[in-house]
Enzyme design. Sequence first.
Site, PDB file in Angstrom:
ATOM      1  N   CYS A 134      -5.030   7.286  -0.879  1.00  0.00           N
ATOM      2  CA  CYS A 134      -3.567   7.194  -0.753  1.00  0.00           C
ATOM      3  C   CYS A 134      -2.878   8.554  -0.741  1.00  0.00           C
ATOM      4  O   CYS A 134      -1.809   8.698  -0.147  1.00  0.00           O
ATOM      5  CB  CYS A 134      -3.001   6.335  -1.877  1.00  0.00           C
ATOM      6  SG  CYS A 134      -3.520   4.604  -1.779  1.00  0.00           S
ATOM      7  N   HIS A 190       4.553   7.673  -1.279  1.00  0.00           N
ATOM      8  CA  HIS A 190       3.486   6.831  -0.738  1.00  0.00           C
ATOM      9  C   HIS A 190       3.855   5.380  -0.981  1.00  0.00           C
ATOM     10  O   HIS A 190       4.309   5.011  -2.070  1.00  0.00           O
ATOM     11  CB  HIS A 190       2.160   7.173  -1.415  1.00  0.00           C
ATOM     12  CG  HIS A 190       1.143   6.081  -1.299  1.00  0.00           C
ATOM     13  ND1 HIS A 190       0.718   5.605  -0.081  1.00  0.00           N
ATOM     14  CD2 HIS A 190       0.491   5.356  -2.244  1.00  0.00           C
ATOM     15  CE1 HIS A 190      -0.160   4.634  -0.281  1.00  0.00           C
ATOM     16  NE2 HIS A 190      -0.312   4.459  -1.578  1.00  0.00           N
ATOM     17  N   ASN A 199       0.760  -1.412   2.340  1.00  0.00           N
ATOM     18  CA  ASN A 199       0.204  -0.108   1.952  1.00  0.00           C
ATOM     19  C   ASN A 199      -0.804   0.324   3.014  1.00  0.00           C
ATOM     20  O   ASN A 199      -1.861  -0.275   3.153  1.00  0.00           O
ATOM     21  CB  ASN A 199      -0.475  -0.242   0.581  1.00  0.00           C
ATOM     22  CG  ASN A 199      -1.057   1.068   0.082  1.00  0.00           C
ATOM     23  OD1 ASN A 199      -1.150   2.052   0.813  1.00  0.00           O
ATOM     24  ND2 ASN A 199      -1.476   1.085  -1.179  1.00  0.00           N
TER      25      ASN A 199
END
Length: 348
Positions: free
Chosen positions: A114, A275, A305
């Site tokens: 991530c 993020h 995501n």
Amino acid sequence: MHQSKIAGIGYYVPKNVYTNNDLSRFMETSDEWIQERTGIKERRFADRYEETTTTMGIEASKIALERAGITAKEVDFIVFATLSPDYYFPGCGVLLQREMGMGEIGALDIRNQCSGFVYALSVADQFVKTGMYKNVLVVGSEKHSFAMDFETRSRNVSVIFGDGAGAVVLQPTDEPGKGILSTHLHSDGAEAEILAMYYPGSHANKWLKDKPAYPEQELGGLFMTKEILESGAALPYMDGPAVFKKAVVKFPEVIKEALAANNLTEKDIDMLVPHQANLRISQYVQNLLGLSDDQVFNNIQKYGNTTAASVPIALCEAWEAGKIKDGDLVCLAAFGSGFTWASALIRW
């Protein structure tokens, strides 16, 4: 030394939209359950046989290059961040280099999940600052859909992730106070196993003392076995609450670190692009830092995501929507598996 600036930016998401109600056909879940926990309403899934992590990265890169006013042959170096490469090896960087007809330039693959794009941006920033390269292509791309388990046993993970790609071109700038002001990178592997995909791997259960040792794995086998596949051990594992608790501490820490390094405060931020891990995390950090809705950009509601791709996709969307303007102070921040976390402060 030069400063580096984002000279061009682009993103690509697949055309296939999967809503929460679509997922409820495959597993015991609901639109209300998913939105309450994550804020996600829908996500994009790539075509199974036509699109790859590399091809999506190429589409995002084409837009970034055009906006930077350069051709693929003018790129000096590639930094490609992903956790879902086309092959176990080689990485996606060389595939992108080949398919875009670039010269025999260097290609570096980043595996920081991530936080991968912010790490990649930091690496590229150093190359430009030192004068080694003038046009560095930084890509974050993910194809999660091909490896996710759409059964109830995996709903805590599978409802979260989506596919997509983002890219930027970094170039030097002599304009005072403009470009990437600083980047800040951290890691702590103490709890690495609470967000991980254990197989395939060569660990032979050395780190997984509470897991069964599969026969072939006792010999240090690298790839999948029948036992691993049948048991479901190859599926990604995430302790969601534990990750959340860590993220809401490290996110604001690394943002404040970037601001302090440049003698700035939260009030100076024009746009925070976090993020897109979980809308609840972003909202918590926003409230903690005292930022308004106009100072934070979230698009997890539409895309889920997309790990390494989420920051560049969100950054590009914010810029395209006119929410990031010349002279704005932009902060990028990410937290993910490893654990790793990072931030970048940019004067646009």
